[in-house]
Scaffold this active site. Structure first.
Site, PDB file in Angstrom:
ATOM      1  N   THR A   1      -3.486   3.153   8.366  1.00  0.00           N
ATOM      2  CA  THR A   1      -2.674   1.956   8.146  1.00  0.00           C
ATOM      3  C   THR A   1      -2.467   1.112   9.400  1.00  0.00           C
ATOM      4  O   THR A   1      -2.426   1.640  10.515  1.00  0.00           O
ATOM      5  CB  THR A   1      -1.289   2.398   7.600  1.00  0.00           C
ATOM      6  OG1 THR A   1      -0.419   1.272   7.563  1.00  0.00           O
ATOM      7  CG2 THR A   1      -0.644   3.466   8.466  1.00  0.00           C
ATOM      8  N   ASP A   2      -2.275  -0.191   9.175  1.00  0.00           N
ATOM      9  CA  ASP A   2      -1.892  -1.117  10.247  1.00  0.00           C
ATOM     10  C   ASP A   2      -0.530  -0.742  10.846  1.00  0.00           C
ATOM     11  O   ASP A   2      -0.224  -1.112  11.977  1.00  0.00           O
ATOM     12  CB  ASP A   2      -1.832  -2.553   9.707  1.00  0.00           C
ATOM     13  CG  ASP A   2      -0.855  -2.692   8.549  1.00  0.00           C
ATOM     14  OD1 ASP A   2      -0.780  -1.764   7.708  1.00  0.00           O
ATOM     15  OD2 ASP A   2      -0.147  -3.720   8.481  1.00  0.00           O
TER      16      ASP A   2
ATOM     17  N   LEU B   1      -6.624   2.694  -4.080  1.00  0.00           N
ATOM     18  CA  LEU B   1      -7.948   2.711  -3.444  1.00  0.00           C
ATOM     19  C   LEU B   1      -8.805   3.855  -3.978  1.00  0.00           C
ATOM     20  O   LEU B   1      -9.992   3.680  -4.269  1.00  0.00           O
ATOM     21  CB  LEU B   1      -7.792   2.823  -1.916  1.00  0.00           C
ATOM     22  CG  LEU B   1      -9.080   2.782  -1.114  1.00  0.00           C
ATOM     23  CD1 LEU B   1      -9.854   1.498  -1.358  1.00  0.00           C
ATOM     24  CD2 LEU B   1      -8.786   2.939   0.393  1.00  0.00           C
TER      25      LEU B   1
ATOM     26  N   ASP C   1      -3.218  19.644  -5.304  1.00  0.00           N
ATOM     27  CA  ASP C   1      -2.098  19.250  -4.439  1.00  0.00           C
ATOM     28  C   ASP C   1      -2.541  19.475  -3.002  1.00  0.00           C
ATOM     29  O   ASP C   1      -2.763  20.603  -2.567  1.00  0.00           O
ATOM     30  CB  ASP C   1      -0.867  20.102  -4.773  1.00  0.00           C
ATOM     31  CG  ASP C   1       0.336  19.703  -3.927  1.00  0.00           C
ATOM     32  OD1 ASP C   1       0.162  18.954  -2.926  1.00  0.00           O
ATOM     33  OD2 ASP C   1       1.446  20.148  -4.240  1.00  0.00           O
TER      34      ASP C   1
ATOM     35  N   TYR D   1       6.819   7.061   8.168  1.00  0.00           N
ATOM     36  CA  TYR D   1       5.516   6.934   7.485  1.00  0.00           C
ATOM     37  C   TYR D   1       4.411   6.689   8.508  1.00  0.00           C
ATOM     38  O   TYR D   1       3.374   7.362   8.508  1.00  0.00           O
ATOM     39  CB  TYR D   1       5.585   5.787   6.468  1.00  0.00           C
ATOM     40  CG  TYR D   1       4.245   5.322   5.955  1.00  0.00           C
ATOM     41  CD1 TYR D   1       3.529   6.067   5.017  1.00  0.00           C
ATOM     42  CD2 TYR D   1       3.678   4.116   6.409  1.00  0.00           C
ATOM     43  CE1 TYR D   1       2.289   5.625   4.547  1.00  0.00           C
ATOM     44  CE2 TYR D   1       2.449   3.677   5.938  1.00  0.00           C
ATOM     45  CZ  TYR D   1       1.758   4.439   5.012  1.00  0.00           C
ATOM     46  OH  TYR D   1       0.532   4.003   4.547  1.00  0.00           O
TER      47      TYR D   1
ATOM     48  N   LYS E   1       1.206   9.033   9.558  1.00  0.00           N
ATOM     49  CA  LYS E   1      -0.169   8.548   9.366  1.00  0.00           C
ATOM     50  C   LYS E   1      -0.946   8.634  10.685  1.00  0.00           C
ATOM     51  O   LYS E   1      -2.136   8.947  10.691  1.00  0.00           O
ATOM     52  CB  LYS E   1      -0.173   7.115   8.828  1.00  0.00           C
ATOM     53  CG  LYS E   1       0.311   6.968   7.395  1.00  0.00           C
ATOM     54  CD  LYS E   1      -0.601   7.617   6.360  1.00  0.00           C
ATOM     55  CE  LYS E   1      -1.933   6.931   6.229  1.00  0.00           C
ATOM     56  NZ  LYS E   1      -2.755   7.602   5.167  1.00  0.00           N
TER      57      LYS E   1
ATOM     58  N   GLY F   1      -4.581   6.784  -7.323  1.00  0.00           N
ATOM     59  CA  GLY F   1      -3.978   5.717  -6.528  1.00  0.00           C
ATOM     60  C   GLY F   1      -4.830   4.455  -6.553  1.00  0.00           C
ATOM     61  O   GLY F   1      -5.883   4.410  -7.197  1.00  0.00           O
TER      62      GLY F   1
ATOM     63  N   ALA G   1      -1.993   9.917  -0.065  1.00  0.00           N
ATOM     64  CA  ALA G   1      -1.001   9.772   1.001  1.00  0.00           C
ATOM     65  C   ALA G   1       0.390   9.707   0.393  1.00  0.00           C
ATOM     66  O   ALA G   1       0.547   9.410  -0.793  1.00  0.00           O
ATOM     67  CB  ALA G   1      -1.268   8.494   1.806  1.00  0.00           C
TER      68      ALA G   1
ATOM     69  N   THR H   1       3.010   7.376   0.376  1.00  0.00           N
ATOM     70  CA  THR H   1       2.998   5.952   0.741  1.00  0.00           C
ATOM     71  C   THR H   1       4.349   5.246   0.553  1.00  0.00           C
ATOM     72  O   THR H   1       4.423   4.032   0.742  1.00  0.00           O
ATOM     73  CB  THR H   1       1.929   5.190  -0.086  1.00  0.00           C
ATOM     74  OG1 THR H   1       2.131   5.466  -1.469  1.00  0.00           O
ATOM     75  CG2 THR H   1       0.527   5.594   0.305  1.00  0.00           C
TER      76      THR H   1
HETATM   77  N1  LIG Z   1      -0.696   0.566  -0.146  1.00  0.00           N
HETATM   78  C1  LIG Z   1      -0.791  -0.117   0.992  1.00  0.00           C
HETATM   79  O1  LIG Z   1      -0.312  -1.242   1.103  1.00  0.00           O
HETATM   80  C2  LIG Z   1      -1.494   0.495   2.178  1.00  0.00           C
HETATM   81  C3  LIG Z   1      -1.577  -0.234   3.376  1.00  0.00           C
HETATM   82  C4  LIG Z   1      -2.258   0.321   4.466  1.00  0.00           C
HETATM   83  C5  LIG Z   1      -2.825   1.579   4.359  1.00  0.00           C
HETATM   84  N2  LIG Z   1      -2.703   2.272   3.199  1.00  0.00           N
HETATM   85  C6  LIG Z   1      -3.307   3.603   3.115  1.00  0.00           C
HETATM   86  O2  LIG Z   1      -4.387   3.508   2.202  1.00  0.00           O
HETATM   87  C7  LIG Z   1      -4.518   4.734   1.476  1.00  0.00           C
HETATM   88  C8  LIG Z   1      -4.540   4.437  -0.008  1.00  0.00           C
HETATM   89  O3  LIG Z   1      -3.337   3.755  -0.361  1.00  0.00           O
HETATM   90  P1  LIG Z   1      -3.006   3.425  -1.887  1.00  0.00           P
HETATM   91  O4  LIG Z   1      -2.172   2.206  -1.911  1.00  0.00           O
HETATM   92  O5  LIG Z   1      -4.243   3.525  -2.692  1.00  0.00           O
HETATM   93  O6  LIG Z   1      -2.050   4.669  -2.220  1.00  0.00           O
HETATM   94  P2  LIG Z   1      -1.371   5.043  -3.594  1.00  0.00           P
HETATM   95  O7  LIG Z   1      -1.711   4.049  -4.645  1.00  0.00           O
HETATM   96  O8  LIG Z   1       0.061   5.365  -3.295  1.00  0.00           O
HETATM   97  O9  LIG Z   1      -2.140   6.407  -3.968  1.00  0.00           O
HETATM   98  C9  LIG Z   1      -1.947   7.590  -3.257  1.00  0.00           C
HETATM   99  C10 LIG Z   1      -2.255   8.730  -4.212  1.00  0.00           C
HETATM  100  O10 LIG Z   1      -2.113   9.971  -3.510  1.00  0.00           O
HETATM  101  C11 LIG Z   1      -1.446  10.882  -4.373  1.00  0.00           C
HETATM  102  N3  LIG Z   1      -0.790  11.965  -3.668  1.00  0.00           N
HETATM  103  C12 LIG Z   1       0.421  11.938  -3.063  1.00  0.00           C
HETATM  104  N4  LIG Z   1       0.724  13.162  -2.610  1.00  0.00           N
HETATM  105  C13 LIG Z   1      -0.324  13.967  -2.931  1.00  0.00           C
HETATM  106  C14 LIG Z   1      -0.584  15.348  -2.755  1.00  0.00           C
HETATM  107  N5  LIG Z   1       0.293  16.175  -2.168  1.00  0.00           N
HETATM  108  N6  LIG Z   1      -1.759  15.844  -3.208  1.00  0.00           N
HETATM  109  C15 LIG Z   1      -2.656  15.047  -3.834  1.00  0.00           C
HETATM  110  N7  LIG Z   1      -2.463  13.732  -4.043  1.00  0.00           N
HETATM  111  C16 LIG Z   1      -1.295  13.212  -3.600  1.00  0.00           C
HETATM  112  C17 LIG Z   1      -0.429   9.988  -5.085  1.00  0.00           C
HETATM  113  O11 LIG Z   1       0.113  10.646  -6.214  1.00  0.00           O
HETATM  114  P3  LIG Z   1       1.647  10.290  -6.643  1.00  0.00           P
HETATM  115  O12 LIG Z   1       1.653   8.817  -6.936  1.00  0.00           O
HETATM  116  O13 LIG Z   1       1.869  11.163  -7.841  1.00  0.00           O
HETATM  117  O14 LIG Z   1       2.494  10.645  -5.453  1.00  0.00           O
HETATM  118  C18 LIG Z   1      -1.280   8.774  -5.411  1.00  0.00           C
HETATM  119  O15 LIG Z   1      -1.993   8.934  -6.632  1.00  0.00           O
HETATM  120  C19 LIG Z   1      -3.385   5.626   1.974  1.00  0.00           C
HETATM  121  O16 LIG Z   1      -3.877   6.443   2.991  1.00  0.00           O
HETATM  122  C20 LIG Z   1      -2.387   4.667   2.562  1.00  0.00           C
HETATM  123  O17 LIG Z   1      -1.623   5.278   3.578  1.00  0.00           O
HETATM  124  C21 LIG Z   1      -2.068   1.758   2.100  1.00  0.00           C
END
Ligand SMILES: NC(=O)c1ccc[n+]([C@@H]2O[C@H](COP(=O)([O-])OP(=O)(O)OC[C@H]3O[C@@H](n4cnc5c(N)ncnc54)[C@H](OP(=O)(O)O)[C@@H]3O)[C@@H](O)[C@H]2O)c1
Length: 316
Positions: free
Chosen positions: A122-123, A12, A57, A147, A151, A10, A81, A83
């Site tokens: 998350t916010d 981050l 997983d 969501y 969270k 992902g 997550a 997401t």
């Molecule tokens: N993105 C935003 O704007 C945002 C804003 C605020 C907070 N956050 C939080 O910040 C964190 C990082 O966000 P990000 O944008 O880096 O997320 P991301 O790019 O969506 O990456 C999440 C990763 O988790 C993997 N995942 C999903 N289900 C899983 C499972 N069962 N087992 C193992 N891995 C799994 C996903 O794989 P798949 O892609 O194959 O599902 C993906 O590689 C998260 O906690 C998110 O809630 C994100």
């Protein structure tokens, strides 16, 4: 000892793994991909340092317990997550399994092996009546969608283990070199390059944040930066500085990309997304700065940094 980073494919998680290099054991669900291919695709940009990538997983409790007992990490940073904010309205059980139940399992096994748990949140946990100021860590969350509710339950699960740090952040966008990343900046650039008139909501106030800046802050809080000691356990808000709306953010993206595409403001009601988003989710980051966290640039500077790193706009 290794640092276990979940969600390593992902935005981050990938950034953290590349920064930690050989110190990191990155794990991800690796849906429809092989580990070697995925790892190779992650090795992007000058910031890259190779790291281990394993399949895990998070919804498989047995696998989770086995992996953490085997690795016995010095710290676990949970960036994995579910997401897909709108899709979560249709798949609440899947969102709950990844965002809440899995975190409960992580907290349990982290306590067993005495490993600090850094949980990314998350916010969107906020969303009720605005208090007329940025949200503080001890303000009452009031999630408005599936969501966000899952969270928040993830935060509560992480806090069951004393050695926890919960990092709430907002609107993440990864480096331009991260070709797998799905985020607002890439979506706007894709639409704008196709000459589509953009309609973007102008009634949601927040602080979009650049992943390299958030990653540095997370490493600092986890005690994996220069300071070497984790911050006091608890919740921290970490975003770039300032605030904007998605509309103003989109206008700035289009301007910095040098594209001549009209951007029109619309309301959230007009946009009609499945999941309800907060109208005001700006986070107060004073606590992070009070413990000595590296200064976060404002959102305009951060976006400028993104563009300065984007050598090939056409591929984003
Ligand atoms: N993105 C935003 O704007 C945002 C804003 C605020 C907070 N956050 C939080 O910040 C964190 C990082 O966000 P990000 O944008 O880096 O997320 P991301 O790019 O969506 O990456 C999440 C990763 O988790 C993997 N995942 C999903 N289900 C899983 C499972 N069962 N087992 C193992 N891995 C799994 C996903 O794989 P798949 O892609 O194959 O599902 C993906 O590689 C998260 O906690 C998110 O809630 C994100």
């Amino acid at each position: 000892m290794a640092v276990l980073v979940t969600g390593a494919l992902g935005q981050l998680g990938g950034e953290l793994c590349r920064r930690l290099g050989r110190e990191a054991v990155g794990v991800d669900v690796l849906a429809g991909t092989d580990a070697a291919g995925a790892a190779a695709s992650l090795h992007v940009g000058a910031e890259n340092r190779p790291f281990q990538l394993q399949r895990l997983d998070l919804t498989n409790r047995r696998q989770v317990l086995e992996t953490i007992r085997r690795v016995r990490p010095a710290a676990l940073i949970n960036c994995a997550a579910y997401t897909a904010v709108d899709q979560a309205e249709k798949e609440p059980e899947r969102a709950e399994a990844v965002n809440a139940t899995a975190v409960s399992n992580l907290a349990e096994v982290c306590a067993e092996v005495d490993c600090p748990l850094i949980q990314i949140s998350t916010d969107y946990v906020f969303g009720g009546q605005s208090l007329g100021r940025p949200w503080r860590e001890d303000d009452q969350p009031e999630p408005q969608c599936v969501y966000a509710a899952t969270k928040l339950r993830g935060e509560q699960a992480a806090a069951q283990w004393t050695k926890h740090i919960i990092v709430r952040t907002c609107g993440l966008y990864a480096r331009p070199s991260d070709a797998r990343a799905k985020n607002f900046v890439r979506t706007i650039l894709r639409f704008a390059r196709h000459g589509r008139t953009l309609q973007v909501v102008n009634d949601q106030h927040c602080t979009p944040s650049y992943v390299p800046h958030v990653a540095e802050a997370v490493l600092f809080l986890a005690g994996l930066g220069d300071r070497g000691l984790p911050a006091p356990w608890g919740i921290y808000h970490v975003t770039n500085r300032g605030q904007t709306t998605w509309y103003d953010f989109a206008v700035e993206i289009v301007r910095l990309a040098g594209l001549d595409v009209p951007v029109a403001p619309i309301t959230s009601a007009e946009y009609g997304a499945l999941a309800r988003r907060p109208s005001y989710s700006v986070l107060d980051t004073s606590r992070y700065h009070a413990v000595g966290g590296p200064q976060m640039p404002d959102w305009q500077t951060a976006l400028g940094e993104y563009f300065s790193q984007q050598s090939d706009f056409a591929s984003s």
